[in-house]
Design a protein around this motif. Structure first.
Motif, mmCIF file in Angstrom:
data_model
loop_
_atom_site.group_PDB
_atom_site.id
_atom_site.type_symbol
_atom_site.label_atom_id
_atom_site.label_comp_id
_atom_site.label_asym_id
_atom_site.label_seq_id
_atom_site.Cartn_x
_atom_site.Cartn_y
_atom_site.Cartn_z
ATOM 1 N N PHE A 67 36.533 35.761 34.923
ATOM 2 C CA PHE A 67 37.532 34.702 35.078
ATOM 3 C C PHE A 67 37.445 33.723 33.937
ATOM 4 O O PHE A 67 38.389 33.071 33.570
ATOM 5 C CB PHE A 67 37.264 34.054 36.430
ATOM 6 N N ILE A 93 43.192 41.192 34.715
ATOM 7 C CA ILE A 93 43.111 40.939 36.150
ATOM 8 C C ILE A 93 41.972 39.951 36.349
ATOM 9 O O ILE A 93 40.814 40.256 36.124
ATOM 10 C CB ILE A 93 42.838 42.246 36.905
ATOM 11 N N ARG A 94 42.319 38.764 36.787
ATOM 12 C CA ARG A 94 41.306 37.721 36.871
ATOM 13 C C ARG A 94 40.491 37.858 38.143
ATOM 14 O O ARG A 94 41.045 37.843 39.228
ATOM 15 C CB ARG A 94 41.985 36.350 36.873
ATOM 16 N N ILE A 95 39.188 37.944 37.978
ATOM 17 C CA ILE A 95 38.321 37.999 39.151
ATOM 18 C C ILE A 95 37.271 36.937 38.967
ATOM 19 O O ILE A 95 36.644 36.849 37.922
ATOM 20 C CB ILE A 95 37.631 39.370 39.261
ATOM 21 N N ARG A 96 37.068 36.128 40.008
ATOM 22 C CA ARG A 96 36.071 35.087 39.810
ATOM 23 C C ARG A 96 34.681 35.683 39.976
ATOM 24 O O ARG A 96 34.508 36.730 40.591
ATOM 25 C CB ARG A 96 36.297 33.952 40.804
ATOM 26 N N PRO A 99 33.432 36.728 44.188
ATOM 27 C CA PRO A 99 34.651 36.862 44.989
ATOM 28 C C PRO A 99 34.369 37.074 46.472
ATOM 29 O O PRO A 99 34.826 38.024 47.079
ATOM 30 C CB PRO A 99 35.320 38.089 44.386
ATOM 31 N N GLY B 247 49.295 41.511 36.666
ATOM 32 C CA GLY B 247 47.915 41.503 37.136
ATOM 33 C C GLY B 247 47.653 40.593 38.318
ATOM 34 O O GLY B 247 46.527 40.514 38.804
ATOM 35 N N ALA B 250 46.841 42.558 41.672
ATOM 36 C CA ALA B 250 45.523 43.177 41.588
ATOM 37 C C ALA B 250 44.450 42.115 41.721
ATOM 38 O O ALA B 250 43.410 42.342 42.354
ATOM 39 C CB ALA B 250 45.382 43.909 40.257
ATOM 40 N N ALA B 251 44.705 40.924 41.162
ATOM 41 C CA ALA B 251 43.724 39.839 41.286
ATOM 42 C C ALA B 251 43.571 39.425 42.736
ATOM 43 O O ALA B 251 42.469 39.145 43.207
ATOM 44 C CB ALA B 251 44.163 38.647 40.434
ATOM 45 N N GLU B 254 41.375 42.134 44.365
ATOM 46 C CA GLU B 254 39.968 42.159 43.956
ATOM 47 C C GLU B 254 39.212 40.935 44.457
ATOM 48 O O GLU B 254 38.033 41.002 44.759
ATOM 49 C CB GLU B 254 39.861 42.237 42.428
ATOM 50 N N ASN B 255 39.899 39.810 44.538
ATOM 51 C CA ASN B 255 39.193 38.600 44.956
ATOM 52 C C ASN B 255 39.090 38.443 46.460
ATOM 53 O O ASN B 255 38.176 37.768 46.937
ATOM 54 C CB ASN B 255 39.925 37.366 44.398
ATOM 55 N N ASP B 258 37.607 41.445 50.852
ATOM 56 C CA ASP B 258 36.648 41.379 51.945
ATOM 57 C C ASP B 258 36.580 39.991 52.554
ATOM 58 O O ASP B 258 35.575 39.627 53.145
ATOM 59 C CB ASP B 258 35.273 41.814 51.463
ATOM 60 N N PRO B 335 42.542 33.483 41.669
ATOM 61 C CA PRO B 335 41.178 33.613 42.190
ATOM 62 C C PRO B 335 40.766 32.444 43.073
ATOM 63 O O PRO B 335 39.839 32.572 43.865
ATOM 64 C CB PRO B 335 40.317 33.659 40.925
#
Lengths: 487, 416
Positions: A67, A93-96, A99, B247, B250-251, B254-255, B258, B335
């Motif tokens: 991120f 694709i932003r992922i912190r 997560p 994106g 998809a973010a 992925e975030n 769960d 996110p």
């Protein structure tokens, strides 16, 4: 015969494909950009492709992009139009970095949901809610704690005022009182714990009769204390949906809700649910389980009752409490009826004539269900979508009447010796767990063996007796702890 | 004595009424009036405020196309067909073109469907061009203003750019012949080539009867915090991810895959509409285009829309104050979506739900047939009425020509 150039290009193409597979993106565009970088500004005057390539430069590995990655300066900014900050092309694709849910936020979200739901209740829910008077017959037995705690938690979650009359067979005991005490600190359920002087028998038929008497005793209390509200008969082993308590607020005098009957079989060779053939033949929809309750015609008027048909079950029904057989309900169970408490008050001026007085009902024959309170059965109000919505499940699961359990399910003082059983009633323990527990068991036996040898003779015989009893009841406990230590 | 008692009774009644009033307000209102930047205009009646002339085109432009593929009546681009039917029988229609304020050309450009049901835009520019050639040669009104008092319904992905891929759509730009006309489209994004100044953004078509048949009682408690059903990765067209939805989807996956507060998946449940009515927030992220029918569904079912599409222009943006009703989240903030949503104060959330419960809000998103007051057809007419009176510059002087009839890709110039 293919020319060598063609073969060379074919091999080159395959090589490029393999490299792309490894890298994870099409690097051919990148190569072109690097090779023709000077002329690219002329070739790619149209806005999109440059951003595409520059973006692939920035975010080559898509999914694990952090991120915090800053995007490098773009060579040719692609706008969707003049002055737009939105760029067309491939984005990362932003992922912190973590997560996963934050517990503080989860609690905030639940508080939001609670506020939304209470607002909904204010706007669309029941206006002028009446208090609920819940009548529960119970007695001390193995599964009492299980069933009563479940019912207690259901009642604690209601937004209404609840008066809970718990009638206990065999008199008021400390065990039940301690159990009921647990609700006091968390909620405002008013509990009236009443004793009933006879002991509960071990025959199901006698138990049904005694439960009816206990309920009538509770109704006497309602009459004497002039409790105001809606009387519901909640048996401790039943399952109640919270929507049931909203639905019963609609009752005027006496109403009936549909009850789903969970008749279970402990033998695996039988069907889990047997549909009784005697159900209404004109009723096109066959439910997968029996339902007791009111039946209406098209104008929502009560026309009859779905009752429990015990044809087909005779051989398999249980006689003694704790039998490994199906427990059958009566034709119509008490729990499917709700009444206005004023029905049982003395000299109630507003009570309609078609309702019998409590004394008259009690004085007569055995009261099988509250329909004895009404002279005219058609005055009963059908609730629950006219018998279509099942919000209450009748269910009886009891351990053997002679099964032993520690009082309050607490062992005090702590046991000196615990021995794991070599055999348990559960034969379907998976093999790897078995081998693990075997190790635990053998090690435990070695330890205890040492201990028993050290003690004297008399105490040893006492020990043997105690371990024999303990083996039966605590086999599962040992197995459980064995599994956890293995993990 | 009787006078005194009468006045006392009157005073009592008055006090009772006041008390009741105050009591109602305290109990919790169910809805709130909606007024956007153009004022409280959702319930305006367009009849009498404008006149629309409907050109009679040969049926190859509309009826025959529909006959070839009746699926066009149910997909999300069906607004063009229903608008035509509505205008034919509406009181704003005039048969005298001299007194008309607006001119409507019924050409169904979004009805050339693939076997899967997706519209192909490749013939649409030629179809539109052919229709305009027809009206400009048979009637003088087009040439009078070069289309400035004409409006067209172009509900496709990127409006009058007539392409489903954003890059190609930007490259093509809006059809040159439609440069001066008013476009009624579903696509809206600020500072985008395919959104013209003065366009009217409308919601995509969602079948009103189908949605109304899935309504559940409003007393059912909302227990889902965030709800979404749809694709996160478009594996067929963008296997690596990053193109589809820029994106953002998809973010989200992925975030929050769960996170128990987020009920998100790619399934197609039969209880989709019922589930939305049990949710507090419904995600409306962009896909290949920024708009989606999810917004309409969220409004109908009272679920607060969470709009994840940078610079999007939502339907009837001047009549509906979307910032008060939905939650805007930048794509770069996805996110932190859980932090953003849980930190909204509860009074704000309850107010949004009250605004969503307003029946005129729900009505404005629908295209019912037959038309009802306050529905999307009327909002379109209201929008057109708000643009009246036409500026003097709309009318061209004799001999003046603005449009270039030969502009655009060569393939578009072929006759249809």
């Amino acid at each position: 015969m293919k020319s060598p150039v063609a073969i060379f290009w074919a091999i080159f193409h395959c090589l490029c494909c393999l490299i792309s597979l490894v890298l994870g993106f099409r690097f051919s565009r990148l190569i072109f950009f690097l090779l023709f970088s000077n002329s690219s500004i002329n070739i790619y005057t149209t806005q999109f492709a440059a951003s595409d390539i520059s973006r692939t430069l920035a975010f080559t590995t898509s999914i694990t992009t952090s991120f915090r990655t800053n995007s490098p300066p773009l060579l040719n900014k692609t706008d969707a139009g003049k002055g737009s900050r939105v760029v067309v092309g491939r984005h990362g694709i932003r992922i912190r970095p973590w997560p996963h849910p934050d517990p503080v936020e989860v609690m905030k979200a639940h508080r939001i949901i609670e506020t939304v739901q209470s607002e909904q209740r204010v706007q669309y829910g029941v206006k002028n809610a009446r208090a609920l008077i819940v009548v529960t017959p119970t007695y001390v037995r193995t599964f009492q704690a299980l069933h009563l705690t479940g019912l207690m938690h259901t009642l604690m979650n209601l937004p209404y005022e609840v008066v809970w009359i718990v009638v206990e067979a065999g008199g008021v005991t400390n065990e039940t009182a301690v159990l009921l005490e647990r609700s006091r600190e968390k909620s405002k359920v008013r509990i009236k714990h009443i004793g009933f002087e006879k002991n509960m028998s071990i025959l199901w038929s006698d138990r049904h009769k005694m439960e009816a008497e206990m309920r009538l005793q509770a109704l006497r209390v309602v009459r004497d204390e002039k409790l105001d509200g809606i009387v519901m008969f909640a048996d401790d082993s039943n399952l109640h949906s919270l929507e049931l308590f909203d639905e019963v607020q609609n009752v005027d005098w006496i109403g009936a809700v549909p009850v789903g009957i969970l008749v279970h079989s402990t033998r695996s060779d039988d069907d889990a649910f047997e549909v009784p053939k005697g159900l209404d033949a004109t009723d096109g929809t066959k439910s997968p389980f029996p339902v007791q309750g009111p039946v209406c015609n098209l104008s929502d008027e009560l026309t009859g009752w779905h009752t429990f048909n015990s044809i087909g079950y005779e051989q398999k029904s249980a006689n003694y409490i704790g039998d490994m057989a199906i427990v059958l309900p009566r034709k119509l169970e008490w729990c499917g009826f709700v009444m206005n408490s004023r029905l049982v008050w003395e000299e109630s001026e507003f009570r309609p004539e078609w309702i019998k007085d409590l004394d008259m009902v009690v004085g007569g024959d055995e009261v099988e269900n509250p329909l004895s309170f009404v002279e005219d059965g058609s005055m009963v109000e059908p609730l629950g979508g006219c018998g279509k919505k099942v919000m209450l499940w009748w269910h009886r699961a009891e351990a053997r009447a002679d099964s032993k359990f520690p009082s309050g399910w607490v062992v005090d003082p702590q046991l000196e010796v615990t021995v794991a059983a070599k055999r348990t009633p559960w034969s379907d323990v998976p093999s790897e767990l078995e081998s693990n527990t075997e190790k635990v068991i053998t090690s435990m036996i070695q330890e205890t063996g040492r201990k028993t040898r050290a003690k004297s003779r008399t105490s040893r015989s006492r020990l043997d007796e105690r371990t024999h009893d303990l083996r039966n009841t605590y086999a599962s406990v040992m197995l459980g702890s064995g599994e956890t230590t293995m993990n | 004595m009787s006078d005194l008692s009468k006045t006392l009774i009157l005073l009592l009644l008055f006090a009772l009424l006041l008390d009741l009033d105050a009591f109602e307000l305290r109990k919790g209102q169910k809805t709130e009036r909606i007024s956007g930047s153009a004022g409280d205009v959702l319930e305006d009646d367009p009849v009498g405020r404008l006149k629309v002339f409907v050109y009679e085109l040969p049926s190859k432009y509309n009826k025959k196309i529909l006959q070839k593929d009746p699926r066009c009546l149910n997909h999300m681009f069906a607004a063009e067909i229903y608008m035509h039917r509505f205008l034919l029988s509406s009181p704003v229609r005039t048969l005298n073109p001299e007194e008309a304020d607006w001119f409507y050309t019924p050409v169904y450009t979004t009805c050339d469907l693939t076997p899967n049901g997706l519209p192909l835009p490749f013939k649409s520019p030629r179809m539109m061009r052919s229709a305009i050639q027809l009206i400009s040669s048979n009637w003088p009104y087009w040439n009078r203003t070069e289309g400035a008092d004409h409006f067209f319904i172009v509900p496709h992905d990127f409006g009058a750019c007539f392409h489903y891929q954003e890059e190609k759509a930007i490259e093509r730009g809006i059809l040159p012949l439609l440069q001066r006309a008013t476009l009624v489209q579903t696509f809206g994004q600020k500072n985008h080539v395919c959104l013209k100044e003065g366009s009217i953004t409308v919601p995509p078509y969602a079948p009103p009867q189908k949605m109304q048949s899935h309504l559940i009682p409003p007393s059912v408690p909302r227990s889902i915090f965030v709800y979404f059903r749809g694709l996160f990765y478009d594996v067929g067209n963008d296997p690596e991810g990053g193109y589809y939805a820029r994106g953002a989807r998809a973010a989200v996956w992925e975030n929050f895959k769960d996170n128990p507060l987020f009920d998100i998946s790619t399934e197609h449940p039969t209880t989709y509409y019922e589930d939305m009515q049990r949710a507090v927030f419904c995600l409306c992220p962009l896909g290949w285009a920024p708009w989606s029918p999810r917004l309409v569904e969220a409004v109908i079912f009272g679920c607060i829309p969470v709009i994840i599409a940078d610079d999007i222009v939502l339907p009837f943006a001047d009549a509906i104050p979307w910032e008060d009703i939905g939650v805007y989240v930048d794509e770069k903030d996805v996110p932190n979506l859980d932090t953003i949503l849980t930190s909204i104060p509860t009074e704000v959330i309850l107010r949004k739900q009250r605004l969503l419960a307003n029946p005129s809000m729900k009505q404005a998103m629908l295209f019912p047939h037959p038309a009802q007051p306050g529905d999307a057809f009327h909002q379109i007419l209201n929008g057109l009425a708000r643009k009246l009176p036409h500026d003097k510059s709309v009318y061209l002087r004799k001999g003046e020509k603005v449009l270039n009839w030969t502009a655009g890709p060569l393939a578009d110039l072929k006759p249809w």
